[in-house]
Write a protein that holds these residues in place. Structure first.
Motif, PDB file in Angstrom:
ATOM      1  N   GLU A   6       0.837  -1.209   0.000  1.00 11.49           N
ATOM      2  CA  GLU A   6       0.000   0.000   0.000  1.00 11.49           C
ATOM      3  C   GLU A   6       0.868   1.254   0.000  1.00 11.49           C
ATOM      4  O   GLU A   6       0.548   2.243  -0.674  1.00 11.49           O
ATOM      5  CB  GLU A   6      -0.918  -0.009   1.218  1.00 11.49           C
ATOM      6  CG  GLU A   6      -2.016  -1.067   1.146  1.00 11.49           C
ATOM      7  CD  GLU A   6      -2.843  -1.140   2.423  1.00 11.49           C
ATOM      8  OE1 GLU A   6      -2.444  -0.508   3.434  1.00 11.49           O
ATOM      9  OE2 GLU A   6      -3.885  -1.834   2.420  1.00 11.49           O
ATOM     10  N   LYS A   7       1.963   1.196   0.739  1.00 15.81           N
ATOM     11  CA  LYS A   7       2.878   2.346   0.793  1.00 15.81           C
ATOM     12  C   LYS A   7       3.533   2.557  -0.574  1.00 15.81           C
ATOM     13  O   LYS A   7       3.678   3.700  -1.037  1.00 15.81           O
ATOM     14  CB  LYS A   7       3.944   2.083   1.860  1.00 15.81           C
ATOM     15  CG  LYS A   7       4.731   3.310   2.283  1.00 15.81           C
ATOM     16  CD  LYS A   7       3.905   4.267   3.101  1.00 15.81           C
ATOM     17  CE  LYS A   7       4.727   5.355   3.767  1.00 15.81           C
ATOM     18  NZ  LYS A   7       5.486   4.890   4.923  1.00 15.81           N
ATOM     19  N   LEU A   8       3.917   1.479  -1.233  1.00 15.10           N
ATOM     20  CA  LEU A   8       4.507   1.604  -2.566  1.00 15.10           C
ATOM     21  C   LEU A   8       3.485   2.145  -3.559  1.00 15.10           C
ATOM     22  O   LEU A   8       3.818   2.949  -4.440  1.00 15.10           O
ATOM     23  CB  LEU A   8       5.037   0.241  -3.029  1.00 15.10           C
ATOM     24  CG  LEU A   8       6.282  -0.280  -2.289  1.00 15.10           C
ATOM     25  CD1 LEU A   8       6.558  -1.730  -2.669  1.00 15.10           C
ATOM     26  CD2 LEU A   8       7.495   0.581  -2.584  1.00 15.10           C
ATOM     27  N   LEU A 273      13.445   2.941  -5.225  1.00 13.00           N
ATOM     28  CA  LEU A 273      12.358   3.085  -4.265  1.00 13.00           C
ATOM     29  C   LEU A 273      12.811   3.729  -2.960  1.00 13.00           C
ATOM     30  O   LEU A 273      12.083   4.518  -2.363  1.00 13.00           O
ATOM     31  CB  LEU A 273      11.727   1.713  -3.992  1.00 13.00           C
ATOM     32  CG  LEU A 273      11.039   1.068  -5.205  1.00 13.00           C
ATOM     33  CD1 LEU A 273      10.670  -0.379  -4.903  1.00 13.00           C
ATOM     34  CD2 LEU A 273       9.810   1.864  -5.627  1.00 13.00           C
ATOM     35  N   VAL A 274      14.001   3.398  -2.506  1.00 10.46           N
ATOM     36  CA  VAL A 274      14.508   3.966  -1.252  1.00 10.46           C
ATOM     37  C   VAL A 274      14.983   5.402  -1.451  1.00 10.46           C
ATOM     38  O   VAL A 274      14.669   6.294  -0.657  1.00 10.46           O
ATOM     39  CB  VAL A 274      15.658   3.101  -0.687  1.00 10.46           C
ATOM     40  CG1 VAL A 274      16.309   3.780   0.527  1.00 10.46           C
ATOM     41  CG2 VAL A 274      15.158   1.719  -0.310  1.00 10.46           C
ATOM     42  N   LEU A 275      15.713   5.641  -2.536  1.00  8.04           N
ATOM     43  CA  LEU A 275      16.350   6.951  -2.753  1.00  8.04           C
ATOM     44  C   LEU A 275      15.413   7.877  -3.519  1.00  8.04           C
ATOM     45  O   LEU A 275      15.679   8.269  -4.662  1.00  8.04           O
ATOM     46  CB  LEU A 275      17.682   6.752  -3.475  1.00  8.04           C
ATOM     47  CG  LEU A 275      18.733   6.014  -2.641  1.00  8.04           C
ATOM     48  CD1 LEU A 275      19.922   5.607  -3.486  1.00  8.04           C
ATOM     49  CD2 LEU A 275      19.190   6.860  -1.459  1.00  8.04           C
ATOM     50  N   ASP A 276      14.320   8.231  -2.857  1.00  9.28           N
ATOM     51  CA  ASP A 276      13.317   9.069  -3.513  1.00  9.28           C
ATOM     52  C   ASP A 276      13.789  10.503  -3.731  1.00  9.28           C
ATOM     53  O   ASP A 276      13.160  11.274  -4.456  1.00  9.28           O
ATOM     54  CB  ASP A 276      12.018   9.070  -2.695  1.00  9.28           C
ATOM     55  CG  ASP A 276      12.234   9.481  -1.235  1.00  9.28           C
ATOM     56  OD1 ASP A 276      13.366   9.865  -0.866  1.00  9.28           O
ATOM     57  OD2 ASP A 276      11.265   9.408  -0.457  1.00  9.28           O
ATOM     58  N   ASN A 277      14.919  10.873  -3.117  1.00 13.22           N
ATOM     59  CA  ASN A 277      15.420  12.239  -3.246  1.00 13.22           C
ATOM     60  C   ASN A 277      16.659  12.349  -4.133  1.00 13.22           C
ATOM     61  O   ASN A 277      17.212  13.440  -4.290  1.00 13.22           O
ATOM     62  CB  ASN A 277      15.717  12.829  -1.862  1.00 13.22           C
ATOM     63  CG  ASN A 277      16.677  11.960  -1.043  1.00 13.22           C
ATOM     64  OD1 ASN A 277      17.126  10.907  -1.508  1.00 13.22           O
ATOM     65  ND2 ASN A 277      16.981  12.393   0.167  1.00 13.22           N
ATOM     66  N   VAL A 278      17.132  11.244  -4.697  1.00 16.84           N
ATOM     67  CA  VAL A 278      18.263  11.268  -5.634  1.00 16.84           C
ATOM     68  C   VAL A 278      17.697  11.191  -7.047  1.00 16.84           C
ATOM     69  O   VAL A 278      16.973  10.245  -7.369  1.00 16.84           O
ATOM     70  CB  VAL A 278      19.230  10.102  -5.360  1.00 16.84           C
ATOM     71  CG1 VAL A 278      20.352  10.084  -6.394  1.00 16.84           C
ATOM     72  CG2 VAL A 278      19.817  10.213  -3.953  1.00 16.84           C
ATOM     73  N   PRO A 279      18.007  12.157  -7.910  1.00  9.64           N
ATOM     74  CA  PRO A 279      17.328  12.232  -9.205  1.00  9.64           C
ATOM     75  C   PRO A 279      17.535  11.029 -10.111  1.00  9.64           C
ATOM     76  O   PRO A 279      16.608  10.610 -10.803  1.00  9.64           O
ATOM     77  CB  PRO A 279      17.914  13.499  -9.858  1.00  9.64           C
ATOM     78  CG  PRO A 279      18.542  14.262  -8.765  1.00  9.64           C
ATOM     79  CD  PRO A 279      18.920  13.299  -7.694  1.00  9.64           C
ATOM     80  N   HIS A 280      18.749  10.469 -10.122  1.00 12.66           N
ATOM     81  CA  HIS A 280      19.063   9.454 -11.127  1.00 12.66           C
ATOM     82  C   HIS A 280      19.643   8.191 -10.489  1.00 12.66           C
ATOM     83  O   HIS A 280      20.438   8.265  -9.550  1.00 12.66           O
ATOM     84  CB  HIS A 280      20.047  10.012 -12.161  1.00 12.66           C
ATOM     85  CG  HIS A 280      19.531  11.214 -12.880  1.00 12.66           C
ATOM     86  ND1 HIS A 280      18.694  11.133 -13.966  1.00 12.66           N
ATOM     87  CD2 HIS A 280      19.712  12.546 -12.640  1.00 12.66           C
ATOM     88  CE1 HIS A 280      18.385  12.353 -14.385  1.00 12.66           C
ATOM     89  NE2 HIS A 280      18.988  13.223 -13.594  1.00 12.66           N
TER      90      HIS A 280
END
Length: 354
Positions: A6-8, A273-280
């Motif tokens: 659900e979170k994903l 999925l983990v690194l939602d703040n790293v662009p690439h």
């Protein structure tokens, strides 16, 4: 597990405890959600650049067990390039279309800090628009320790002498127990992160890497990614995260079972999925093979690195990357995969969409 799905589906940030459960999911579930996040960020674009890797010396004060590049009893061929030799390579690389020079060396105790740094000034004097990506955090730490300089002094000299961005090498796996077994004596995880933090605080960008598939476990990979995510929340200075596939030849790590493509693709997807703040997320084809790097573009990755022209570090350990990759091959492979080839510069500004 239902709550994790659900979170994903919601796309909200995963808590640390949730991240540690991701490897329990199957590949295609991970791939589905990683690809959705990748498409939200970049659509169907697959990025590459025209670059040249140069490794000026393989003489190293450190003895990392995973390394087949540095000179040791399995590689008894030490070398060191002169600045003139490096400049000849740069000249030829520019003639071949390179827009980035990526310079990473071993930690040579027999040279001055000027040998490491003055080459960047020489490059910039002749090619002011050529992007210089150079000196890993491990090299910064070595120069600091060996020449009695603070991290700030080394970093300020890098900027003064013409370094534009930092590569992500030397991170390996941040867990210190694992580091003690595979790269004892090398820069520690806290100092690696501190060096990149100082670089970011000067308005400069860098990459981050993770070496996986040796003696680490999935929990160590997640811990590594979360530390990158935490620093990125503070500085927003990482351009890309690069999961590097461990190469098993000509080194001193005993790995009984080499991981397969499923584990590699799961790690690529989890990175997105983990690194939602790293662009690439970069599927570095020199370690994963070009074919698997192309598949990874549908499992969260959006970048392939570049043409490289010549690669010495990974190929010494068995990777099929010594002669680089032709630009036309990149374009054709990306197109045939149903993606849009995008030539980028080192800061991910789009140069040409094919």
């Amino acid at each position: 597990m239902i709550n994790l799905i659900e979170k994903l589906q919601s796309g909200d940030r995963l808590e640390a405890s949730e991240c540690f459960k991701l490897y329990d999911l199957d590949l295609f579930t991970l791939g589905k959600f990683a690809n959705l996040k990748r498409q939200k960020l970049h659509g169907k674009k697959a990025f590459f650049n025209l670059n040249r890797h140069i490794n000026p010396t393989n003489i190293c004060a450190d003895v990392c067990k995973f390394c087949a590049f540095s000179s040791h009893r399995k590689n008894p061929n030490p070398y060191i390039m002169s600045h003139d030799e490096i400049m000849q390579i740069v000249e030829k690389s520019v003639e071949n279309g390179a827009k980035e020079i990526h310079i990473v060396s071993a930690h040579n105790p027999n040279t001055s800090w000027q040998w490491y740094l003055e080459i960047f000034k020489k490059i910039k004097e002749i090619y002011p628009n050529l992007h210089v990506k150079a000196l890993t955090a491990a090299e910064v730490d070595f120069l600091s320790r060996h020449h009695g300089l603070s991290y700030d002094e080394v970093i300020d000299k890098m900027i003064e002498y013409g370094v534009d961005s930092m590569p992500g090498g030397g991170a390996e796996i941040f867990d210190e127990d694992i580091r003690a077994k595979i790269c004892k004596g090398k820069v520690g995880s806290k100092n690696w992160l501190e060096i990149h933090k100082k670089w970011h605080e000067r308005g400069r960008l860098s990459n981050a890497t993770m070496l996986f598939g040796h003696i680490e476990e999935p929990k160590h990979r997640i811990d590594h990614m979360l530390r990158i995510r935490d620093l990125q929340d503070m500085t927003n200075g990482f351009n890309a995260f690069i999961p590097l596939v461990y190469q098993k030849d000509n080194n001193f790590i005993k790995v009984s079972k080499f991981m397969g493509s499923v584990e590699i693709l799961k790690t690529m997807a989890i990175s997105r999925l983990v690194l939602d703040n790293v662009p690439h997320i970069k599927a570095y084809w020199a370690t994963s093979t070009i074919n698997l790097a192309m598949v990874a573009q549908e499992f969260g990755a959006d970048d392939l690195d570049g043409t490289i022209q010549k690669e010495s570090i990974q190929s010494a350990a068995g990777a099929k990357s010594a002669s680089g990759m032709d630009m036309r091959n990149f374009i054709d492979l990306i197109r045939s995969s149903g993606l849009t080839p995008v030539e980028r510069d080192s800061m991910y500004n789009e140069i040409k969409v094919y």
